[in-house]
Design an enzyme around this catalytic site. Structure first.
Site, PDB file in Angstrom:
ATOM      1  N   HIS A 199       0.256  -1.541  -0.026  1.00  0.00           N
ATOM      2  CA  HIS A 199       0.014  -0.031   0.004  1.00  0.00           C
ATOM      3  C   HIS A 199       0.829   1.353   0.373  1.00  0.00           C
ATOM      4  CE1 HIS A 199      -2.845  -2.672   1.431  1.00  0.00           C
ATOM      5  NE2 HIS A 199      -2.157  -3.559   1.933  1.00  0.00           N
ATOM      6  N   GLU A 237      10.098   8.372 -16.500  1.00  0.00           N
ATOM      7  CA  GLU A 237       9.219   9.715 -17.311  1.00  0.00           C
ATOM      8  C   GLU A 237       8.061   8.522 -18.616  1.00  0.00           C
ATOM      9  OE1 GLU A 237       8.333  12.953 -14.705  1.00  0.00           O
ATOM     10  OE2 GLU A 237      10.693  13.116 -15.448  1.00  0.00           O
TER      11      GLU A 237
END
Ligand code: ARG
Length: 467
Positions: A160, A294
């Site tokens: 998480h 990216e």
């Protein structure tokens, strides 16, 4: 016959092709990329035709020499691509006839552009798969070596995106490597179905000439001829398989990219990427942006798009060849180029990742990442796991209040939560003790990481030897 009507099929036409329609239906602007494979396929076809007696040896030689000259013209940028000639196949054939006369017109005996283009794409994709495989191996090797070097480097492991348990950096990198090992298998599996020969299927039903497709297959390095002529000219599922491979690979690279982007941020500060993989900002002088990961993350979208294009292109197509199939090339070409570039970027970048060990260590220490180890310790001393969980929960709450990690508490402080805690607890509360204790195949212990890296290296070498 009008000048504007295509010479290859204009015989039955009474008016020239509409100028817009000629441009709209032409593929030469993009399929000229298949010229090397088109020539390679034609040389094999002519060789086979001579072997079965459909062409004389002299005709064969004239055709092959002409094709080789054309190849040179294309390579030197001297070839004059013509849109009215529609596609790469007719451009090359027309030039051949221009060069060698009537013999050039015999090359198309016993074949059609339908089996020709299917052959060209398969040859093209096979070549590209082999180039892509080299980059994929280089990337896997880089990861294995990085993992081996960083087998002892401790970082927080996350679930998480919250600190969960300490892991070793090498273990994390080997997780990436596992993803790529499966992608590698998928690529090689796809190659098997790419490497079959459609030529000989002709337009759709085969040909009346006594062709020998096994000869052509062997000349072109294909494993075998396709079994069914209707399927051979219309099947593009090999391209869908490749873009599926590409999509899954890019999905994996996007996950790695996301982590690299996070890790280079000031907030994580886990790694440094050398300046050569980053760029600056034109307004903010302090910025060093992780552009390469990216962009790889971003390019994932276009590759998924190509998979969707090809699936939709093939959906509901009746047998056999349909002009729709001309639309297979641009998505496939771009998927190939994107995969090759992204793999190259990663293969160059991964070995240059510089872990900031102190910062990773500190992040693992801060996040109560050894809480599970404390619970396991209590269980070993006879406490039931649920009770142990509760005891550790209380210790963490105390740690949050007093701003202390579990390993920073005194024995007395720890004992307020359970009398079973003893001096030996500190062995399990250290990060080193925590990772070393996960000492089984697939675990994060440094010696397991080194052994896993060695196995990965061997598996890769077997693949290399087999290729
Ligand atoms: N340019 C076509 C393609 O890419 C070649 C095959 C065309 N065949 C035909 N009969 N129109 O698919």
């Amino acid at each position: 016959m009008s000048q504007a009507t295509n010479q290859s099929w204009g015989g039955r036409f009474s008016e020239p092709t509409d100028a817009f329609v000629a441009r709209f239906t032409a593929s030469v602007n993009f399929d000229q990329r298949l010229a090397p494979q088109d020539i390679q396929g034609s040389i094999a076809h002519a060789t086979m035709l001579a072997r079965v007696g459909v062409l004389t040896d002299d005709e064969r030689d004239a055709i092959i020499n002409g094709l080789k000259e054309i190849q040179g013209e294309i390579e030197r940028g001297e070839f004059n691509w013509s849109v009215p000639l529609e596609d790469v196949h007719m451009n090359i054939e027309a030039r051949l006839t221009e060069k060698i006369g009537i013999t050039g017109k015999k090359l198309h005996t016993g074949r059609s552009r339908n089996d020709q283009v299917a052959t060209d794409i398969r040859l093209f994709l096979r070549d590209e798969i082999d180039v892509i495989e080299v980059e994929l191996k280089r990337l896997r090797e880089g990861m294995i070596e990085l993992a081996d070097r960083e087998a002892e480097t401790i970082m927080p492991g996350f679930t998480h995106l919250q600190t969960a348990q300490p892991v070793t950096f090498g273990h994390h990198i080997l997780a990436w490597q596992e993803m790529l090992a499966r992608d590698h298998e998928r690529l090689l599996d796809c190659r098997k179905r790419v490497n079959v020969l459609p030529l000989g299927a002709a337009a759709l039903a085969g040909t009346t000439y006594p062709i020998d497709r096994h000869v052509t297959a062997e000349l072109l390095g294909f494993d075998r001829p396709t079994e069914n002529s209707l399927d051979a000219v219309s099947d593009r599922d090999f391209a869908i398989e490749f873009t599926s491979f590409a999509s899954i690979l890019l999905m994996h690279l996007s996950r790695m990219s996301e982590e690299l982007v996070l890790w280079t941020s000031a907030q994580f500060d886990f790694i440094d990427l050398p300046d050569r993989f980053c760029t600056g900002s034109s307004i903010m002088p302090q910025k060093k942006n992780p552009d390469v990961p990216e962009l790889v993350r971003g390019k994932t979208g276009r590759v998924y798009g190509h998979l969707m294009s090809l699936l939709t292109l093939m959906k509901s197509q009746p047998l056999a060849y349909n002009k729709d199939n001309q639309e297979d090339k641009e998505p496939l070409f771009d998927a190939v180029d994107t995969v090759r570039d992204c793999l190259k970027a990663f293969a160059d970048m991964v070995p240059a990742i510089e872990p900031k060990k102190a910062s990773m260590y500190e992040a693992a220490r801060r996040g109560f990442s050894t809480a599970t180890d404390l619970a396991d310790y209590l269980v070993r001393k006879g406490v039931a796991f649920r009770d142990a969980h509760e005891i550790v929960g209380q210790s963490v709450a105390y740690g949050l209040k007093t701003e202390k990690d579990l390993s920073e508490m005194s024995l007395d402080e720890l004992k307020q939560f359970s009398a079973t805690i003893d001096q030996d607890v500190f062995e399990v509360l250290t990060l080193e003790g925590s990772v070393a204790a996960r000492n089984h195949i697939g675990g994060t212990a440094p010696n397991q990481v080194r052994a896993a890296a060695q196995r990965a290296r061997e598996a890769l070498n077997v693949l290399k030897a087999g290729a």
